[in-house]
Design an enzyme around this catalytic site. Structure first.
Site, mmCIF file in Angstrom:
data_model
loop_
_atom_site.group_PDB
_atom_site.id
_atom_site.type_symbol
_atom_site.label_atom_id
_atom_site.label_comp_id
_atom_site.label_asym_id
_atom_site.label_seq_id
_atom_site.Cartn_x
_atom_site.Cartn_y
_atom_site.Cartn_z
ATOM 1 N N TYR A 172 8.401 4.985 -11.405
ATOM 2 C CA TYR A 172 7.773 3.731 -11.838
ATOM 3 C C TYR A 172 6.268 3.870 -11.649
ATOM 4 O O TYR A 172 5.815 4.310 -10.584
ATOM 5 C CB TYR A 172 8.317 2.571 -11.004
ATOM 6 C CG TYR A 172 7.657 1.232 -11.249
ATOM 7 C CD1 TYR A 172 7.881 0.526 -12.422
ATOM 8 C CD2 TYR A 172 6.828 0.666 -10.282
ATOM 9 C CE1 TYR A 172 7.290 -0.718 -12.640
ATOM 10 C CE2 TYR A 172 6.232 -0.575 -10.483
ATOM 11 C CZ TYR A 172 6.469 -1.258 -11.665
ATOM 12 O OH TYR A 172 5.882 -2.487 -11.867
ATOM 13 N N LYS A 206 -1.840 0.904 -2.577
ATOM 14 C CA LYS A 206 -1.119 0.551 -1.348
ATOM 15 C C LYS A 206 -1.936 0.831 -0.074
ATOM 16 O O LYS A 206 -2.773 0.018 0.292
ATOM 17 C CB LYS A 206 0.247 1.236 -1.337
ATOM 18 C CG LYS A 206 1.133 0.703 -2.493
ATOM 19 C CD LYS A 206 2.579 1.095 -2.334
ATOM 20 C CE LYS A 206 3.416 0.801 -3.562
ATOM 21 N NZ LYS A 206 3.906 -0.559 -3.665
ATOM 22 N N ASP A 251 0.915 10.414 -9.472
ATOM 23 C CA ASP A 251 0.843 9.004 -9.100
ATOM 24 C C ASP A 251 1.179 8.913 -7.613
ATOM 25 O O ASP A 251 2.344 8.902 -7.216
ATOM 26 C CB ASP A 251 1.836 8.195 -9.944
ATOM 27 C CG ASP A 251 1.824 6.718 -9.562
ATOM 28 O OD1 ASP A 251 1.173 6.363 -8.557
ATOM 29 O OD2 ASP A 251 2.473 5.923 -10.267
#
Ligand code: HOZ
Length: 429
Positions: A143, A266, A238
């Protein structure tokens, strides 16, 4: 048991679609009512009913120091007192760029944004602008945020372009996204043999954390690196989830692979909205205002958010931090495996740095298909038994879990005691 959360959820559902501001929070994968949380301290959160839980969600990854870490709160207070946002360059952004580029050797230049979605969307636009090509290769189960062209699942053939997974995404927007199987080097070679001159970039989570937790094989990563280099495509890691989470240099440091571009998020925001993308200087210099690839943001590099990230990274990069965090996370998965085995429940668990996966199958999965074959019903029952016993896991069988530096012996022991009862309940089910 969760009366107040239930009441707040009912009221929220009338005003907020599904009662939540991000779908995974709705407990759709496990059933029941989401907890409304009102406070977090260290490794624990408190819900609106006043019940305390050991937290393994950590805001979906950012809170590697635990909740309300004093150094992070001090930094936020101090920066906020001088102004919340300027829309002009600040010294803090430069400090963040210096810290990121000096820690991650593949980052020669970096740009800050406000979310992981933005970071990946921008990095892939840049990849297309740099190469002059359109095709993006991604992997089923990875994702990368909710950009239109990345909300896609594999087409019906082995090497066909993907189909949208969300209403509102016209098929034309996913027509340049090729979806392959994770950990399958042969498929990567086949794709390059067939579409090589059209491929702008290959993007992946170098440790997958959005289909539960799946480690890459070294061969898979090496084939990706070799194929991209041979065909003039860019390799994009990613690392929104894995950056400063699986080790000080993310997955690229652990596996010794140098991507052309990296996305971060994050942990680098320490709980506030920060994303970043960076990599080779010749590519990054294609970005506006120096180059022709446009990318922008009113709150990009927001000083308060960046100060939370900097304070977090300063703690994370202290010597011994990752050795301690990895040992703690490893102790968690070893203990859970022990409890499951004692109860005779088919279960496995794995971890890397401060990230882990729990699987209701005999061995950790290596592919999307194996993740899908895990016993989802067993997970849902286990989840609710753990929640009832004061342990807050991600409310989905397809999410990774996170341990913070604040998780200590007491939290682990409480988790094992709760898991003992939860596994015993599953055996009887
Ligand atoms: N990576 C998380 C979900 N798979 C982010 C949390 C969210 O989407 O709200």
């Amino acid at each position: 048991m969760h009366e107040r959360s239930r009441e707040l959820f009912e009221r929220s559902r009338r005003l907020i679609p599904g009662g939540v501001n991000s779908p995974v929070r709705a407990f759709g994968g496990v059933g029941g009512t989401p907890l409304f949380l009102r406070e977090g301290r260290g490794a624990r959160v408190v819900d609106e009913d006043g019940r305390e839980y050991v937290d393994y969600v950590g805001s979906w990854g950012p809170l590697i120091l635990g909740h309300s870490h004093p150094a992070v709160l001090d930094a936020v207070r101090e920066t906020a007192a001088r102004g919340l946002s300027f829309g002009a360059p600040t010294r803090l952004e430069l400090e963040m760029a210096e810290l990121l580029t000096s820690t991650l050797p593949s980052l020669e230049e970096v740009r800050l944004v406000s979310s992981g979605t933005e970071a990946v969307m921008s990095a892939l636009r840049l990849a297309r602008g740099h190469t002059g090509r359109a095709v993006i290769v991604k992997f089923e189960g990875c994702y990368h945020g909710h950009s239109d062209f990345l909300l896609v699942k594999a087409g019906s053939g082995a090497l066909t372009f993907g189909n949208p997974t969300s209403a509102g995404v016209p098929p034309e927007l996913t027509a340049h996204t090729l979806v392959l199987d994770y950990n399958d080097p042969q498929k990567v070679e086949d794709a390059f043999a067939r579409f090589g001159p059209r491929i702008a970039a290959v993007v992946l989570e170098p440790v997958a954390g959005n289909m539960n937790f799946v480690r890459p094989s070294l061969e898979f990563l090496q084939v990706l690196r070799r194929s991209c280099t041979a065909h003039g495509a860019l390799l994009v890691f990613d690392e929104v989830m894995t950056g400063f989470r699986v080790g000080p240099q993310g997955a690229q440091g652990l596996f010794g692979i140098r991507p052309d571009l990296t996305t971060l998020g994050k942990v680098i925001g320490g709980g506030l909205p920060v994303g970043a993308f960076g990599g080779r200087r010749d590519i990054m210099e294609r970005l506006a205002p120096v180059g022709p690839v446009y990318q922008a943001g009113t709150l990009s590099g927001n000083p308060v958010a960046v100060s939370a990230g900097l304070a977090t990274l300063k703690e994370v990069l202290k010597p011994g931090f990752f050795a301690r965090l990895s040992a703690r996370t490893d102790a968690l998965v070893v203990g859970l495996r022990r409890e499951a085995q004692a109860a005779g429940v088919p279960f496995s668990a794995a971890s890397l740095g401060g990230m882990f996966g729990l699987f209701f199958r005999d061995a950790p999965p290596a592919t999307f298909g194996e993740v899908m074959a895990c016993d989802r019903e067993a997970f849902a029952r286990f989840f609710h038994a753990m929640l009832g016993g004061g342990v807050y896991l991600a409310p989905s069988a397809y999410e990774a879990g996170f341990v913070s530096a604040a998780h200590g012996e007491a939290e682990l022991e409480a988790t094992f005691a709760t898991a003992r009862a939860a596994f015993a309940g599953l055996r009887g089910a």
